[in-house]
Scaffold this active site. Structure first.
Site, PDB file in Angstrom:
ATOM      1  N   TRP A  10       0.826  -1.217   0.000  1.00 50.37           N
ATOM      2  CA  TRP A  10       0.000   0.000   0.000  1.00 50.37           C
ATOM      3  C   TRP A  10       0.859   1.267   0.000  1.00 50.37           C
ATOM      4  O   TRP A  10       0.361   2.361  -0.134  1.00 50.37           O
ATOM      5  CB  TRP A  10      -0.920   0.010   1.223  1.00 50.37           C
ATOM      6  N   GLU A 170      11.898  -6.723  -8.840  1.00 51.14           N
ATOM      7  CA  GLU A 170      11.166  -5.522  -9.220  1.00 51.14           C
ATOM      8  C   GLU A 170      12.094  -4.607 -10.011  1.00 51.14           C
ATOM      9  O   GLU A 170      12.860  -3.827  -9.417  1.00 51.14           O
ATOM     10  CB  GLU A 170      10.690  -4.783  -7.969  1.00 51.14           C
ATOM     11  N   SER A 216       4.225  -2.539 -12.076  1.00 48.62           N
ATOM     12  CA  SER A 216       3.062  -2.278 -12.934  1.00 48.62           C
ATOM     13  C   SER A 216       2.295  -3.542 -13.291  1.00 48.62           C
ATOM     14  O   SER A 216       1.811  -3.695 -14.413  1.00 48.62           O
ATOM     15  CB  SER A 216       3.491  -1.501 -14.190  1.00 48.62           C
ATOM     16  N   GLY A 237       1.824  -2.804  -6.313  1.00 48.71           N
ATOM     17  CA  GLY A 237       1.689  -1.473  -5.726  1.00 48.71           C
ATOM     18  C   GLY A 237       0.321  -0.888  -6.049  1.00 48.71           C
ATOM     19  O   GLY A 237      -0.676  -1.179  -5.395  1.00 48.71           O
ATOM     20  N   GLY A 238       0.270  -0.078  -7.100  1.00 47.88           N
ATOM     21  CA  GLY A 238      -0.958   0.659  -7.447  1.00 47.88           C
ATOM     22  C   GLY A 238      -2.212  -0.198  -7.468  1.00 47.88           C
ATOM     23  O   GLY A 238      -3.248   0.185  -6.895  1.00 47.88           O
TER      24      GLY A 238
HETATM   25  C1  PEP Z   1       5.807  -1.792  -5.851  1.00 48.35           C
HETATM   26  O1  PEP Z   1       5.810  -0.703  -5.317  1.00 48.35           O
HETATM   27  O2  PEP Z   1       6.354  -2.759  -5.282  1.00 48.35           O
HETATM   28  C2  PEP Z   1       5.177  -1.930  -7.158  1.00 48.35           C
HETATM   29  C3  PEP Z   1       5.385  -3.028  -7.833  1.00 48.35           C
HETATM   30  O3  PEP Z   1       4.419  -0.877  -7.574  1.00 48.35           O
HETATM   31  P1  PEP Z   1       3.480  -0.829  -8.887  1.00 48.35           P
HETATM   32  O4  PEP Z   1       2.703  -2.122  -8.916  1.00 48.35           O
HETATM   33  O5  PEP Z   1       2.595   0.354  -8.671  1.00 48.35           O
HETATM   34  O6  PEP Z   1       4.382  -0.689 -10.065  1.00 48.35           O
END
Ligand code: PEP
Length: 254
Positions: A10, A170, A216, A237-238
């Site tokens: 989050w 990541e 993403s 994340g999002g």
């Molecule tokens: C994260 O912050 O670990 C991430 C993967 O963010 P997002 O899914 O928004 O790219």
């Protein structure tokens, strides 16, 4: 067989009531819709942790984690939260080494190795993040960068300790950008990570290590990413801030 995990991060979003509202939706959807053996993990700000753990009681497919913990046991570190405190509210996981912490808070592999030790000493499972920047990818340094992050961050652990670690690949250029690594790009790195684990700890431990993809990830691209043989779930994340999207990603493993 290794565990499939979809973990939401989050970040610094949602006030207390907003967080409880979202989590309530998530646990109800898990109860009604998740049919596999996968685990949904929510990594919230510290302020939500105790309440989320209480709400998750009786839901065996849901776990709660923190997004950071200090490397010291306790002491004069104003504003910090210790692993012991995180454990004391019943959380199960702690994200360590997220690229935002490496970038904005100067967290190095050396520091993260200490944090990993402390988190493990309190019987918490680290979700240890690794990944290259865009410049490192474009200059073809990414294999070296990832290997260094592994060696300096977690390869000092003994076998029993390492077995508690969840890794998250990541790529920094994919986090929060809407640009996802292709399934082939992600699989290439996940396979590389597993080979490095096998070289250090043996094939059995490598086969049992859960390696998440993050960057993403959304309900549209998750099925192809999670179908890759070395991708065991996601760090989200999002899309973890919307219950429908998060659960649809979790349900890829139904
Ligand atoms: C994260 O912050 O670990 C991430 C993967 O963010 P997002 O899914 O928004 O790219």
């Amino acid at each position: 067989m290794r565990k499939k995990i979809v973990a939401g991060n989050w970040k610094m979003n949602l006030d207390y009531n907003e967080g409880l509202g979202l989590f309530s939706e998530i646990i109800n959807m898990v109860k009604d819709e998740v049919t596999g053996t996968q685990e949904a993990v929510v990594c919230s700000p510290f302020i939500h942790l105790h309440s989320l753990v209480q709400m998750a009681k009786g839901y065996n497919k849901v776990a709660v984690g923190a997004q950071n913990a200090h490397q010291a046991e306790s002491g004069a570190y104003t504003g910090e939260i210790s692993a012991k405190m995180v454990k004391s509210v019943g959380a199960a996981y702690v994200i360590l080494g997220h690229s935002e912490r490496r970038q904005y808070f100067g967290e190095t592999n050396e520091l993260l190795a200490k944090k990993t030790d402390t988190v493990l000493a309190h019987d918490l499972r680290p979700i240890f993040c690794i990944g290259e920047t865009l410049q490192e990818r474009e200059s073809n340094q990414y294999f070296d960068v990832i290997k260094t992050q592994l060696v300096e961050g977690v390869f000092h652990l003994d076998e029993a300790q390492f077995a508690q670690v969840v890794l998250a690949y990541e790529p920094v250029w994919a986090i929060g950008t809407g640009v996802t690594a292709s399934s082939a790009q992600a699989q290439e790195i996940h396979a590389f990570i597993r080979i490095e684990i096998a070289a250090k700890y043996g094939q059995e431990i490598a086969n049992n290590t859960t390696i998440l993809y993050g960057g993403s990830c959304n309900p549209k691209n998750a099925p192809e990413l999670f179908a890759q043989p070395d991708i065991d779930g996601g760090l989200i994340g999002g899309a973890s801030l919307k219950s429908r999207d998060f659960i649809d990603i979790v349900k890829v493993f139904n």
